[in-house]
Design an enzyme around this catalytic site. Sequence first.
Site, PDB file in Angstrom:
ATOM      1  N   PRO A   9       0.775  -1.233  -0.119  1.00 33.76           N
ATOM      2  CG  PRO A   9      -0.105  -1.015   2.133  1.00 33.76           C
ATOM      3  CD  PRO A   9       0.463  -2.069   1.165  1.00 33.76           C
ATOM      4  CG  ASN A  10      -0.180   4.119   1.346  1.00 34.83           C
ATOM      5  OD1 ASN A  10      -1.299   4.785   0.858  1.00 34.83           O
ATOM      6  ND2 ASN A  10      -0.138   3.787   2.572  1.00 34.83           N
ATOM      7  NE  ARG A  17       3.874   6.748   2.075  1.00 32.10           N
ATOM      8  CZ  ARG A  17       4.289   5.592   2.112  1.00 32.10           C
ATOM      9  NH1 ARG A  17       4.344   4.468   1.364  1.00 32.10           N
ATOM     10  NH2 ARG A  17       4.207   5.055   3.604  1.00 32.10           N
ATOM     11  CE1 TYR A  22       9.076   5.018   2.856  1.00 34.50           C
ATOM     12  CE2 TYR A  22       7.485   6.911   3.118  1.00 34.50           C
ATOM     13  CZ  TYR A  22       7.938   5.695   3.535  1.00 34.50           C
ATOM     14  OH  TYR A  22       7.299   5.018   4.907  1.00 34.50           O
ATOM     15  CG  ASN A  73       8.545  -2.222   0.488  1.00 39.49           C
ATOM     16  OD1 ASN A  73       7.915  -2.177   1.514  1.00 39.49           O
ATOM     17  ND2 ASN A  73       9.031  -0.852  -0.051  1.00 39.49           N
ATOM     18  CB  ALA A  76       1.492   0.189   6.024  1.00 42.43           C
ATOM     19  CD  GLU A  97       9.871  -7.426   5.375  1.00 44.90           C
ATOM     20  OE1 GLU A  97       9.222  -8.512   5.700  1.00 44.90           O
ATOM     21  OE2 GLU A  97      10.210  -6.602   6.502  1.00 44.90           O
ATOM     22  CG  HIS A  99      11.281  -2.274   4.723  1.00 42.75           C
ATOM     23  ND1 HIS A  99       9.852  -2.223   4.405  1.00 42.75           N
ATOM     24  CD2 HIS A  99      11.270  -3.376   5.164  1.00 42.75           C
ATOM     25  CE1 HIS A  99       9.193  -3.397   5.156  1.00 42.75           C
ATOM     26  NE2 HIS A  99      10.285  -4.106   5.707  1.00 42.75           N
ATOM     27  NE  ARG A 106      10.374   6.090   8.406  1.00 41.83           N
ATOM     28  CZ  ARG A 106       9.473   5.962   7.652  1.00 41.83           C
ATOM     29  NH1 ARG A 106       9.182   4.964   6.741  1.00 41.83           N
ATOM     30  NH2 ARG A 106       8.356   6.776   7.419  1.00 41.83           N
TER      31      ARG A 106
END
Length: 142
Positions: A9-10, A17, A22, A73, A76, A97, A99, A106
């Site tokens: 998502p996103n 964004r 990012y 990825n 969230a 995975e 990111h 963070r």
Amino acid sequence: MNILVINGPNLDRLGKRDPSVYGSETLKQINEKIEKFARKIGVDVEFFQSSSEGEIVSEIGKADGVFDGIVINPAAYTHTSVAIRDAIEAVEIPVVEVHISNVYSREAFRSLSLTAGACRGQIAGFGADSYLLAIRAVSGKI
Ligand code: DQA
């Protein structure tokens, strides 16, 4: 050798964004970079992006036996999704995975990945290059 790259998502909003976290590249630009890199090391790539947890779960299951590996990825859902973790656990192909940001530097809630434990490994914090490193990592596991 073919690898499926899944984005959650996103991530379709990359470029707009939070560029300070990012970067300014769009998902399309990142995918072009991945494709170029993959071609160089003899890997075919396909891309899937969805904001729906169920669609991501289905796509992981469908990839088993069709693709040689997955780079994901989960965005969230990394921090919340038992369903995606179970889907990763249920496939035989290697999953890595990714990111873009360093999730460990963070907010505290981003330090917990429910999904990484089901993966062969995790790469985080190298911007769009995280995907290239993951393609290399998955291809080495195949
Ligand atoms: C992310 C990190 C997640 O915490 C966040 O929810 C994202 C993107 C990353 O690539 O850095 O959507 O997965």
